[in-house]
Design a protein around this motif. Structure first.
Motif, PDB file in Angstrom:
ATOM      1  N   SER A 182       0.847  -1.180   0.000  1.00  0.00           N
ATOM      2  CA  SER A 182       0.000   0.000   0.000  1.00  0.00           C
ATOM      3  C   SER A 182       0.886   1.235   0.000  1.00  0.00           C
ATOM      4  O   SER A 182       2.038   1.201   0.456  1.00  0.00           O
ATOM      5  N   ASP A 183       0.349   2.337  -0.531  1.00  0.00           N
ATOM      6  CA  ASP A 183       1.070   3.607  -0.528  1.00  0.00           C
ATOM      7  C   ASP A 183       0.794   4.430   0.723  1.00  0.00           C
ATOM      8  O   ASP A 183       1.380   5.502   0.901  1.00  0.00           O
ATOM      9  N   THR A 184      -0.092   3.936   1.586  1.00  0.00           N
ATOM     10  CA  THR A 184      -0.470   4.687   2.787  1.00  0.00           C
ATOM     11  C   THR A 184       0.567   4.489   3.876  1.00  0.00           C
ATOM     12  O   THR A 184       0.927   3.356   4.213  1.00  0.00           O
ATOM     13  N   GLU A 185       1.061   5.590   4.422  1.00  0.00           N
ATOM     14  CA  GLU A 185       2.011   5.563   5.530  1.00  0.00           C
ATOM     15  C   GLU A 185       1.491   6.460   6.644  1.00  0.00           C
ATOM     16  O   GLU A 185       0.662   7.342   6.414  1.00  0.00           O
ATOM     17  N   ALA A 186       1.995   6.225   7.855  1.00  0.00           N
ATOM     18  CA  ALA A 186       1.494   6.965   9.017  1.00  0.00           C
ATOM     19  C   ALA A 186       2.660   7.384   9.899  1.00  0.00           C
ATOM     20  O   ALA A 186       3.733   6.768   9.888  1.00  0.00           O
ATOM     21  N   GLY A 187       2.441   8.449  10.656  1.00  0.00           N
ATOM     22  CA  GLY A 187       3.407   8.921  11.642  1.00  0.00           C
ATOM     23  C   GLY A 187       2.808   8.851  13.026  1.00  0.00           C
ATOM     24  O   GLY A 187       1.600   9.062  13.207  1.00  0.00           O
ATOM     25  N   ILE A 188       3.639   8.548  14.024  1.00  0.00           N
ATOM     26  CA  ILE A 188       3.185   8.393  15.407  1.00  0.00           C
ATOM     27  C   ILE A 188       3.902   9.412  16.280  1.00  0.00           C
ATOM     28  O   ILE A 188       5.126   9.560  16.199  1.00  0.00           O
ATOM     29  N   HIS A 194      -1.793  11.687  25.799  1.00  0.00           N
ATOM     30  CA  HIS A 194      -2.249  10.844  24.697  1.00  0.00           C
ATOM     31  C   HIS A 194      -1.106   9.890  24.356  1.00  0.00           C
ATOM     32  O   HIS A 194      -0.096  10.309  23.785  1.00  0.00           O
ATOM     33  N   SER A 195      -1.268   8.630  24.722  1.00  0.00           N
ATOM     34  CA  SER A 195      -0.170   7.673  24.580  1.00  0.00           C
ATOM     35  C   SER A 195       0.284   7.557  23.133  1.00  0.00           C
ATOM     36  O   SER A 195       1.480   7.559  22.843  1.00  0.00           O
ATOM     37  N   ILE A 196      -0.671   7.430  22.209  1.00  0.00           N
ATOM     38  CA  ILE A 196      -0.347   7.314  20.793  1.00  0.00           C
ATOM     39  C   ILE A 196      -1.264   8.239  20.008  1.00  0.00           C
ATOM     40  O   ILE A 196      -2.489   8.151  20.126  1.00  0.00           O
ATOM     41  N   THR A 197      -0.669   9.129  19.230  1.00  0.00           N
ATOM     42  CA  THR A 197      -1.403   9.946  18.276  1.00  0.00           C
ATOM     43  C   THR A 197      -0.808   9.680  16.906  1.00  0.00           C
ATOM     44  O   THR A 197       0.409   9.775  16.724  1.00  0.00           O
ATOM     45  N   ALA A 198      -1.657   9.314  15.962  1.00  0.00           N
ATOM     46  CA  ALA A 198      -1.170   8.918  14.638  1.00  0.00           C
ATOM     47  C   ALA A 198      -1.900   9.695  13.559  1.00  0.00           C
ATOM     48  O   ALA A 198      -3.077  10.058  13.705  1.00  0.00           O
ATOM     49  N   PHE A 199      -1.180   9.930  12.461  1.00  0.00           N
ATOM     50  CA  PHE A 199      -1.760  10.589  11.287  1.00  0.00           C
ATOM     51  C   PHE A 199      -1.273   9.860  10.051  1.00  0.00           C
ATOM     52  O   PHE A 199      -0.069   9.613   9.885  1.00  0.00           O
ATOM     53  N   ALA A 200      -2.201   9.476   9.171  1.00  0.00           N
ATOM     54  CA  ALA A 200      -1.865   8.809   7.909  1.00  0.00           C
ATOM     55  C   ALA A 200      -2.013   9.795   6.762  1.00  0.00           C
ATOM     56  O   ALA A 200      -2.807  10.753   6.838  1.00  0.00           O
ATOM     57  N   ASP A 201      -1.253   9.547   5.689  1.00  0.00           N
ATOM     58  CA  ASP A 201      -1.281  10.495   4.575  1.00  0.00           C
ATOM     59  C   ASP A 201      -2.561  10.416   3.749  1.00  0.00           C
ATOM     60  O   ASP A 201      -2.694  11.143   2.758  1.00  0.00           O
ATOM     61  N   ALA A 368      -4.058  23.300  14.366  1.00  0.00           N
ATOM     62  CA  ALA A 368      -4.304  21.859  14.414  1.00  0.00           C
ATOM     63  C   ALA A 368      -4.150  21.379  15.842  1.00  0.00           C
ATOM     64  O   ALA A 368      -3.573  22.074  16.700  1.00  0.00           O
ATOM     65  N   HIS A 369      -4.714  20.211  16.115  1.00  0.00           N
ATOM     66  CA  HIS A 369      -4.499  19.571  17.406  1.00  0.00           C
ATOM     67  C   HIS A 369      -2.995  19.369  17.612  1.00  0.00           C
ATOM     68  O   HIS A 369      -2.279  18.956  16.709  1.00  0.00           O
ATOM     69  N   ARG A 370      -2.543  19.671  18.794  1.00  0.00           N
ATOM     70  CA  ARG A 370      -1.107  19.666  19.054  1.00  0.00           C
ATOM     71  C   ARG A 370      -0.455  18.315  18.728  1.00  0.00           C
ATOM     72  O   ARG A 370       0.596  18.262  18.083  1.00  0.00           O
ATOM     73  N   ASP A 371      -1.046  17.222  19.155  1.00  0.00           N
ATOM     74  CA  ASP A 371      -0.429  15.912  18.954  1.00  0.00           C
ATOM     75  C   ASP A 371      -0.574  15.427  17.516  1.00  0.00           C
ATOM     76  O   ASP A 371       0.335  14.779  16.980  1.00  0.00           O
ATOM     77  N   ILE A 372      -1.721  15.729  16.883  1.00  0.00           N
ATOM     78  CA  ILE A 372      -1.862  15.369  15.464  1.00  0.00           C
ATOM     79  C   ILE A 372      -0.887  16.182  14.623  1.00  0.00           C
ATOM     80  O   ILE A 372      -0.313  15.670  13.638  1.00  0.00           O
ATOM     81  N   HIS A 373      -0.694  17.447  14.996  1.00  0.00           N
ATOM     82  CA  HIS A 373       0.306  18.283  14.325  1.00  0.00           C
ATOM     83  C   HIS A 373       1.692  17.634  14.410  1.00  0.00           C
ATOM     84  O   HIS A 373       2.425  17.551  13.411  1.00  0.00           O
ATOM     85  N   GLY A 374       2.068  17.120  15.597  1.00  0.00           N
ATOM     86  CA  GLY A 374       3.356  16.460  15.750  1.00  0.00           C
ATOM     87  C   GLY A 374       3.449  15.180  14.944  1.00  0.00           C
ATOM     88  O   GLY A 374       4.482  14.899  14.321  1.00  0.00           O
ATOM     89  N   ALA A 375       2.366  14.379  14.944  1.00  0.00           N
ATOM     90  CA  ALA A 375       2.376  13.129  14.176  1.00  0.00           C
ATOM     91  C   ALA A 375       2.491  13.398  12.679  1.00  0.00           C
ATOM     92  O   ALA A 375       3.191  12.684  11.953  1.00  0.00           O
ATOM     93  N   ARG A 376       1.816  14.440  12.200  1.00  0.00           N
ATOM     94  CA  ARG A 376       1.895  14.771  10.778  1.00  0.00           C
ATOM     95  C   ARG A 376       3.302  15.219  10.408  1.00  0.00           C
ATOM     96  O   ARG A 376       3.826  14.850   9.342  1.00  0.00           O
TER      97      ARG A 376
END
Length: 402
Positions: A182-188, A194-201, A368-376
């Protein structure tokens, strides 16, 4: 894939005494390794004794199975090598030096032990020095045999967790899964609130809360302070001091089990989210060292005691270990990268600004949400080696542990 299973067992008094004796003998082997290494360093201008020399010196010396003796020697050498690796990266770590009263004994498949799955009998073999020893036999429950299932037990270790228990190393004999195409990748972005915040492309994001984990750590710290205060008023090794120490150990064992359980649930929730979004690769920020060096230079403010305590209680290493093997089990790659300035840099204009509260805002209008901003930003660093705009947030999934 190898897994570890910690289980209870039952046996008669005679075999129980033998098990305690095994761990005491393993401690003697460890102590002999320390003595041999120190003597060798003095006589050879700081050179380390080799693993082969240690094995030769401990061979046919103790009434344990030969592989059990070798396992202690290997543990010492691994601890020594790990210390050297830590020193090479600048950590002030001390080489193994502490003498043991008891040390876990290990039996290795197939010569060290045998399991009768019909009766649940586990036979732990002993050595032939100075004469052949009778093996130790313990009973495993049907529930334990059910948890083992079709997996093959490769090692058995006798450990202490507020009581004697067995740690079984299992090989489930499953083939390595095919990597997800798959071409989908994510950052944590790992955190405490928030133990885990993730954002996928693909625009999907998830926030897995860690407030329950943080509350347990705070409760643990408060109870430890109470125990230390009570024990400081007692004469060391008195009966009251020993009762308090046993109570403290029982509490720590219970709370550690709760932390492991919650961490498993948190990481499992993320893996399910990654599978649902067909993620093929995950980038995670390396937070190693965040709890150390609380002040780099005289002009920077020192962290408060409360913040330092929270950082020291943060089990990010355990979370990374759980994420690594659980993602590998479903064919998802995990890459650890530097997260420097990922929470401060705006992906639109590149300005650096520390977030206030749970929302990151920039003068250019980006918010943006602080943790989602960091994950992105971590995802951007993993894909392009710099922080840039990736995708708009389409949906945020909030998850919490039960």
């Amino acid at each position: 894939m190898y897994k570890c299973l910690k289980v209870d067992f039952s046996c008669d008094r005679n075999n129980l005494d033998k098990l305690f004796a095994c761990n005491r003998i393993s401690a003697q082997i460890w102590n002999q390794c320390l003595d041999l290494a120190n003597t060798y360093r003095v006589e050879n201008n700081g050179a380390w004794i080799s693993k082969t020399q240690l094995q030769s010196a401990t061979k046919q010396t103790y009434p344990l199975h030969s592989q059990s003796v070798q396992a202690v020697v290997h543990s010492y050498c691994e601890a020594r090598d790990a210390t050297k690796a830590a020193r090479d990266i600048g950590l002030n770590t001390r080489y193994p030096w502490r003498r043991k009263y008891a040390y876990p004994t290990t039996w290795v498949f197939p010569k060290g032990f045998a399991i009768d799955y019909n009766t649940g009998t586990l036979t732990l073999k002993l050595g032939i020095y100075p004469m052949r020893q009778e093996p130790i036999k313990v009973k495993l429950s049907q529930a334990t045999l059910g948890r083992i299932g079709s997996a093959r037990v490769k090692e058995v270790s006798l450990i202490w967790d507020n009581r004697l228990m067995l740690a079984l190393c299992l090989n489930d004999r499953q083939e390595k899964p095919e990597p997800i195409c798959s071409d989908t990748e994510a950052g944590i972005d790992l955190g405490i609130i928030h133990s885990i915040t993730a954002f996928a492309d693909n625009g999907q994001a998830t926030i897995i809360t860690g407030r329950l984990l943080r509350s347990i750590n705070r409760y643990r710290n408060n109870k430890l302070a109470e125990f230390q205060k009570l024990m400081s008023r007692c004469t060391k090794y008195s009966r009251r001091w020993k009762r308090l120490k046993r109570a403290k150990r029982r509490l720590l064992s219970k709370l550690d089990a709760q932390v492991r359980d919650i961490t498993h649930k948190i990481t499992r929730s993320f893996v399910r989210w990654a599978e649902a979004n067909n993620v093929s690769r995950v980038f995670v920020g390396n937070v190693e060292g965040v709890q150390r060096n609380t002040r780099n230079g005289s002009k920077k403010k020192r962290r408060t005691k409360q913040v330092s305590q929270e950082l020291s209680s943060w089990n990010f290493g355990q979370q990374l270990n759980y994420l690594k093997y659980k993602l590998e089990a479903v064919g998802i790659r995990l890459s650890k990268i530097s997260e420097a300035y990922s929470t401060q840099t705006c992906p639109v204009c590149g300005r650096r600004k520390k977030a206030q509260g749970r929302t990151y805002t920039c003068k250019c209008g980006y918010t943006a949400h602080r943790d989602i901003h960091g994950a992105r930003n971590i995802l951007s660093l993993g894909q392009h080696h710099n922080i840039s705009w990736i995708a708009e947030i389409q949906n945020i999934t909030y998850l919490r542990t039960a």
